[in-house]
Write a protein that holds these residues in place. Structure first.
Motif, PDB file in Angstrom:
ATOM      1  N   HIS A  30       0.826  -1.210   0.000  1.00 43.16           N
ATOM      2  CA  HIS A  30       0.000   0.000   0.000  1.00 43.16           C
ATOM      3  C   HIS A  30       0.862   1.263   0.000  1.00 43.16           C
ATOM      4  CE1 HIS A  30      -4.139  -1.363   0.186  1.00 43.16           C
ATOM      5  NE2 HIS A  30      -3.842  -2.244   1.137  1.00 43.16           N
ATOM      6  N   GLU A  31       1.951   1.254   0.763  1.00 41.48           N
ATOM      7  CA  GLU A  31       2.788   2.450   0.866  1.00 41.48           C
ATOM      8  C   GLU A  31       3.358   2.855  -0.491  1.00 41.48           C
ATOM      9  OE1 GLU A  31       4.418   1.806   5.468  1.00 41.48           O
ATOM     10  OE2 GLU A  31       5.754   1.483   3.755  1.00 41.48           O
ATOM     11  N   VAL A  32       3.919   1.897  -1.223  1.00 40.05           N
ATOM     12  CA  VAL A  32       4.555   2.267  -2.493  1.00 40.05           C
ATOM     13  C   VAL A  32       3.508   2.669  -3.528  1.00 40.05           C
ATOM     14  CG1 VAL A  32       6.621   0.921  -2.029  1.00 40.05           C
ATOM     15  CG2 VAL A  32       4.754  -0.130  -3.326  1.00 40.05           C
ATOM     16  N   SER A 201      15.446  -0.031  -4.976  1.00 39.30           N
ATOM     17  CA  SER A 201      15.682   1.240  -4.295  1.00 39.30           C
ATOM     18  C   SER A 201      14.401   2.038  -4.096  1.00 39.30           C
ATOM     19  CB  SER A 201      16.652   2.103  -5.109  1.00 39.30           C
ATOM     20  OG  SER A 201      17.874   1.465  -5.323  1.00 39.30           O
ATOM     21  N   ALA A 202      13.397   1.769  -4.917  1.00 32.10           N
ATOM     22  CA  ALA A 202      12.158   2.540  -4.851  1.00 32.10           C
ATOM     23  C   ALA A 202      11.257   2.124  -3.692  1.00 32.10           C
ATOM     24  CB  ALA A 202      11.406   2.460  -6.176  1.00 32.10           C
ATOM     25  N   HIS A 203      11.718   1.197  -2.836  1.00 32.44           N
ATOM     26  CA  HIS A 203      11.087   1.078  -1.524  1.00 32.44           C
ATOM     27  C   HIS A 203      11.199   2.401  -0.773  1.00 32.44           C
ATOM     28  CE1 HIS A 203      11.525  -3.344  -2.072  1.00 32.44           C
ATOM     29  NE2 HIS A 203      10.593  -3.455  -1.138  1.00 32.44           N
ATOM     30  N   PHE A 204      12.214   3.180  -1.122  1.00 32.45           N
ATOM     31  CA  PHE A 204      12.496   4.466  -0.493  1.00 32.45           C
ATOM     32  C   PHE A 204      12.352   5.551  -1.554  1.00 32.45           C
ATOM     33  CE2 PHE A 204      15.372   1.055   0.805  1.00 32.45           C
ATOM     34  CZ  PHE A 204      14.862   0.803   2.077  1.00 32.45           C
ATOM     35  N   VAL A 246      18.532  -3.154   1.963  1.00 28.01           N
ATOM     36  CA  VAL A 246      17.144  -2.689   1.812  1.00 28.01           C
ATOM     37  C   VAL A 246      16.334  -3.074   3.044  1.00 28.01           C
ATOM     38  CG1 VAL A 246      15.020  -2.940   0.468  1.00 28.01           C
ATOM     39  CG2 VAL A 246      17.221  -2.745  -0.707  1.00 28.01           C
ATOM     40  N   LYS A 247      16.439  -4.323   3.465  1.00 28.29           N
ATOM     41  CA  LYS A 247      15.652  -4.771   4.616  1.00 28.29           C
ATOM     42  C   LYS A 247      16.134  -4.107   5.908  1.00 28.29           C
ATOM     43  CE  LYS A 247      13.856  -9.013   4.490  1.00 28.29           C
ATOM     44  NZ  LYS A 247      13.736 -10.499   4.406  1.00 28.29           N
ATOM     45  N   ALA A 248      17.430  -3.932   6.044  1.00 35.11           N
ATOM     46  CA  ALA A 248      17.938  -3.268   7.244  1.00 35.11           C
ATOM     47  C   ALA A 248      17.450  -1.827   7.328  1.00 35.11           C
ATOM     48  CB  ALA A 248      19.467  -3.313   7.264  1.00 35.11           C
ATOM     49  N   LEU A 249      17.412  -1.147   6.197  1.00 39.74           N
ATOM     50  CA  LEU A 249      16.949   0.238   6.188  1.00 39.74           C
ATOM     51  C   LEU A 249      15.445   0.313   6.434  1.00 39.74           C
ATOM     52  CD1 LEU A 249      17.427   3.227   5.847  1.00 39.74           C
ATOM     53  CD2 LEU A 249      17.508   2.892   3.360  1.00 39.74           C
ATOM     54  N   SER A 280      19.510   8.089   3.304  1.00 33.88           N
ATOM     55  CA  SER A 280      18.074   8.074   3.160  1.00 33.88           C
ATOM     56  C   SER A 280      17.390   9.220   3.893  1.00 33.88           C
ATOM     57  CB  SER A 280      17.504   6.743   3.669  1.00 33.88           C
ATOM     58  OG  SER A 280      17.587   6.654   5.092  1.00 33.88           O
ATOM     59  N   GLN A 281      18.064   9.781   4.890  1.00 33.61           N
ATOM     60  CA  GLN A 281      17.465  10.868   5.647  1.00 33.61           C
ATOM     61  C   GLN A 281      17.336  12.140   4.832  1.00 33.61           C
ATOM     62  OE1 GLN A 281      20.102  10.826   9.044  1.00 33.61           O
ATOM     63  NE2 GLN A 281      18.828   9.332  10.153  1.00 33.61           N
ATOM     64  N   GLY A 282      18.006  12.181   3.678  1.00 28.45           N
ATOM     65  CA  GLY A 282      17.851  13.317   2.789  1.00 28.45           C
ATOM     66  C   GLY A 282      16.602  13.259   1.933  1.00 28.45           C
ATOM     67  N   TRP A 283      15.831  12.183   2.106  1.00 29.45           N
ATOM     68  CA  TRP A 283      14.617  12.041   1.315  1.00 29.45           C
ATOM     69  C   TRP A 283      13.417  12.119   2.236  1.00 29.45           C
ATOM     70  CZ3 TRP A 283      15.234  12.460  -3.729  1.00 29.45           C
ATOM     71  CH2 TRP A 283      16.506  12.249  -4.248  1.00 29.45           C
TER      72      TRP A 283
END
Length: 283
Positions: A30-32, A201-204, A246-249, A280-283
């Protein structure tokens, strides 16, 4: 069926007991989609399908299929054998992601013959990733595959931008989607004319990857700036075997219950995860 835009190949999150966290699968889907993804890929490499039991794979497919039906979103499912392809009947899958036969290196004629024979209830997106399969394909071979009536696209992941990539996109086959599969190189591939991407990468920063696809059609200056920034994010999440970072993030962001992967994968180095968290904190 025409594929375009960003497709997210979902991870398979595990709970503290080692089982699949199906509620987290549903939430990620749902999020993506909320953030503009065109569709979802289930049971692709990022989902660790080889480490799942048949029942676990069906559970993932049931959940993701339900979300995609509810959201009227395309669902692409990893299925590279005839049995796996036949099993997609009635699942709600709209296409199958089928990898070029790995290891045996059958030659271009063998690959074309393989995909001519591999047919089932849904059309195919061919996954071309020669640095994993050992089988290169020329632009000419990809055009022969594109001419097959049940093949609608290719996930193109050749490790960069080579001469055959330029050749293919300079004169792309009609009604055939070229979707980038190398996260780090997605911006230049879109600049050459690719219609979209399948990106772990588009999980984020999902909205920004969606914007990147659109910007290469309408605002190249914005696309170049955005593409460079997103490449740094992609590079960070691929510093260890996919999908460990990816999973760790995702876990660090509180989006999945554990960062766990199954063998033969091992947890990513904490320093690599920390760097991915920072970027990732820049997004």
């Amino acid at each position: 069926m025409t594929l375009s835009g960003v497709y997210v190949p979902l991870v398979t999150p595990f709970d503290a007991a080692g089982g699949i966290a199906l509620d987290a699968v549903e939430r990620l889907a749902h999020e993506v989609l909320d953030d503009g993804a065109a569709g979802i890929v289930a049971l692709g490499t990022t989902g660790e399908p080889a480490s799942l039991t048949a029942d676990e794979r069906r559970g993932v497919l049931d959940v993701v299929g339900g979300v995609c039906r509810e959201r009227s979103a395309p669902l692409v499912v990893g299925a590279s054998t005839q049995d796996a392809l036949d099993a997609l009947a009635g699942t709600g899958a709209t296409a199958a992601l089928a990898v070029v036969p790995p290891f045996v290196r059958p030659g271009e004629d063998g690959v074309v013959a393989h995909f001519a024979h591999l047919t089932g209830p849904v059309p195919l997106v061919v996954y071309h990733i020669p640095y994993r399969t050992g089988q290169a394909l020329s632009a000419g071979a990809l055009r022969r595959i594109a001419a097959l009536p049940h093949v609608i696209g290719v996930k193109h992941a050749v490790g960069g931008i080579d001469a055959d990539t330029v050749d293919l996109l300079a004169d792309p086959p009609a009604d055939f989607a070229v979707l980038g599969g190398d996260d780090l190189f997605i911006s230049p591939l879109l600049a050459l004319g690719a219609q979209g991407a399948i990106l772990a990468s588009a999980h984020f920063a999902t909205k920004s990857f969606v914007e990147l696809v659109d910007a290469w059609r309408t605002d190249p200056v914005r696309a170049r700036e955005l593409g460079g920034r997103l490449a740094a994010l992609s590079n960070a999440v691929f510093t260890a075997p996919n999908p460990t970072v990816v999973k760790a993030l995702l876990h660090a962001q509180g989006r999945i219950p554990t960062p766990d992967v199954r063998l033969p994968l091992l947890a990513a180095d904490p320093a690599l995860v920390a760097e991915a968290v920072r970027i990732s904190q820049g997004w």
